[in-house]
Design a protein around this motif. Structure first.
Motif, PDB file in Angstrom:
ATOM      1  N   UNK A  81       0.846  -1.190   0.000  1.00 25.78           N
ATOM      2  CA  UNK A  81       0.000   0.000   0.000  1.00 25.78           C
ATOM      3  C   UNK A  81       0.885   1.244   0.000  1.00 25.78           C
ATOM      4  N   UNK A  82       0.618   2.135  -0.949  1.00 28.00           N
ATOM      5  CA  UNK A  82       1.223   3.465  -0.944  1.00 28.00           C
ATOM      6  C   UNK A  82       0.122   4.423  -0.515  1.00 28.00           C
ATOM      7  N   UNK A  83       0.287   5.032   0.659  1.00 26.78           N
ATOM      8  CA  UNK A  83      -0.703   6.009   1.108  1.00 26.78           C
ATOM      9  C   UNK A  83      -0.436   7.343   0.435  1.00 26.78           C
ATOM     10  N   UNK A  84      -1.519   8.025   0.052  1.00 23.19           N
ATOM     11  CA  UNK A  84      -1.457   9.340  -0.568  1.00 23.19           C
ATOM     12  C   UNK A  84      -2.301  10.292   0.277  1.00 23.19           C
ATOM     13  N   UNK A  85      -1.780  11.482   0.571  1.00 22.08           N
ATOM     14  CA  UNK A  85      -2.559  12.413   1.371  1.00 22.08           C
ATOM     15  C   UNK A  85      -2.254  13.861   1.027  1.00 22.08           C
ATOM     16  N   UNK A  87      -3.732  16.133   3.350  1.00 22.01           N
ATOM     17  CA  UNK A  87      -3.999  16.772   4.642  1.00 22.01           C
ATOM     18  C   UNK A  87      -3.164  16.185   5.772  1.00 22.01           C
ATOM     19  N   UNK A  88      -3.133  14.889   5.899  1.00 26.29           N
ATOM     20  CA  UNK A  88      -2.513  14.205   7.046  1.00 26.29           C
ATOM     21  C   UNK A  88      -1.000  14.082   6.864  1.00 26.29           C
ATOM     22  N   UNK A  89      -0.303  15.214   6.964  1.00 23.20           N
ATOM     23  CA  UNK A  89       1.142  15.245   6.705  1.00 23.20           C
ATOM     24  C   UNK A  89       1.983  15.214   7.971  1.00 23.20           C
ATOM     25  N   UNK A  90       1.350  15.260   9.123  1.00 21.69           N
ATOM     26  CA  UNK A  90       2.088  15.253  10.381  1.00 21.69           C
ATOM     27  C   UNK A  90       2.696  13.877  10.627  1.00 21.69           C
ATOM     28  N   UNK A  91       3.799  13.870  11.376  1.00 19.45           N
ATOM     29  CA  UNK A  91       4.503  12.617  11.666  1.00 19.45           C
ATOM     30  C   UNK A  91       3.598  11.561  12.286  1.00 19.45           C
ATOM     31  N   UNK A  92       2.654  11.965  13.152  1.00 18.93           N
ATOM     32  CA  UNK A  92       1.792  10.971  13.803  1.00 18.93           C
ATOM     33  C   UNK A  92       0.925  10.232  12.766  1.00 18.93           C
ATOM     34  N   UNK A  93       0.506  10.936  11.709  1.00 19.12           N
ATOM     35  CA  UNK A  93      -0.294  10.283  10.665  1.00 19.12           C
ATOM     36  C   UNK A  93       0.583   9.406   9.777  1.00 19.12           C
ATOM     37  N   UNK A  94       1.770   9.893   9.500  1.00 17.88           N
ATOM     38  CA  UNK A  94       2.697   9.094   8.696  1.00 17.88           C
ATOM     39  C   UNK A  94       3.024   7.804   9.443  1.00 17.88           C
ATOM     40  N   UNK A  95       3.295   7.917  10.734  1.00 14.90           N
ATOM     41  CA  UNK A  95       3.567   6.739  11.559  1.00 14.90           C
ATOM     42  C   UNK A  95       2.361   5.801  11.574  1.00 14.90           C
ATOM     43  N   UNK A  97       0.183   5.478   9.282  1.00  9.87           N
ATOM     44  CA  UNK A  97       0.136   4.829   7.976  1.00  9.87           C
ATOM     45  C   UNK A  97       1.056   3.629   7.907  1.00  9.87           C
ATOM     46  N   UNK A  98       2.276   3.788   8.406  1.00  3.13           N
ATOM     47  CA  UNK A  98       3.207   2.661   8.407  1.00  3.13           C
ATOM     48  C   UNK A  98       2.721   1.552   9.340  1.00  3.13           C
ATOM     49  N   UNK A  99       2.147   1.931  10.472  1.00  7.96           N
ATOM     50  CA  UNK A  99       1.588   0.917  11.383  1.00  7.96           C
ATOM     51  C   UNK A  99       0.446   0.157  10.719  1.00  7.96           C
ATOM     52  N   UNK A 100      -0.309   0.833   9.858  1.00  8.33           N
ATOM     53  CA  UNK A 100      -1.442   0.199   9.173  1.00  8.33           C
ATOM     54  C   UNK A 100      -0.988  -0.707   8.037  1.00  8.33           C
TER      55      UNK A 100
END
Length: 172
Positions: A81-85, A87-95, A97-100
């Motif tokens: 999965x390659x997440x595209x965003x 809005x959700x550019x903060x590190x907590x969202x990126x993290x 995404x990787x957790x998901x």
């Protein structure tokens, strides 16, 4: 040996799907498009998908929820999965995404050259994996045929050689 590969593009905003399609058009890939998480999950169950480009922010079911559902299903648990965003550019969202289960997390606006390079890389990995799986199936088939032939040679009466007829009635 022809390897079929499919990319699933998921975004609730139709112009983004059109842009992704324009960047990723390739005669060796099939592109599927979904405008919601539920549509994406349905397509994943009905197609053999090599890669998913998944928008994070979508109504009803966001990209993180779609990824979580994918990881729970045996058929889709290993699809990259390659997440595209946008809005959700903060590190907590990126993290998150990787957790998901994301293999990458890209922020919009996307650089078409970088996106294409990343997709090319993952599609090449998928192609190599599929080629190895095909070779493994062929090797197993040859091994099965060899073992059957070996068993026939060891016990010809049991494995198909015609037995000599016995005289039941005696000479005529």
């Amino acid at each position: 040996m022809s390897i079929e590969q499919t990319i699933l593009l998921v975004d609730d905003y139709a112009p983004n799907l059109i842009s992704l399609e324009a960047v990723l058009t390739d005669p060796s890939w099939e592109l599927l498009k979904a405008s919601s998480g539920m549509d994406a999950l349905k397509l994943l169950l009905n197609h053999d998908v090599s890669l998913v480009l998944l928008d994070v922010q979508m109504p009803e079911m966001d990209g993180f929820e779609v990824a979580a559902m994918m990881r729970k299903n045996k058929k889709t648990q290993n699809v990259p999965i390659l997440f595209l965003t946008a809005i959700s550019k903060e590190d907590k969202y990126i993290y998150k995404g990787y957790q998901a289960g994301a293999v990458d997390y890209l922020c919009k606006p996307l650089n078409p050259s970088i996106l294409r390079a990343k997709v090319d890389f993952f599609m090449q990995l998928d192609k190599q994996k599929r080629e190895l799986e095909q070779k493994l199936r062929e090797a197993r088939s040859h091994l099965d045929a060899y073992q059957q032939e070996k068993a026939r040679a060891a016990d010809p009466d049991r494995h198909g050689r015609a037995r000599q007829p016995r005289e039941v009635l005696g000479p005529a």
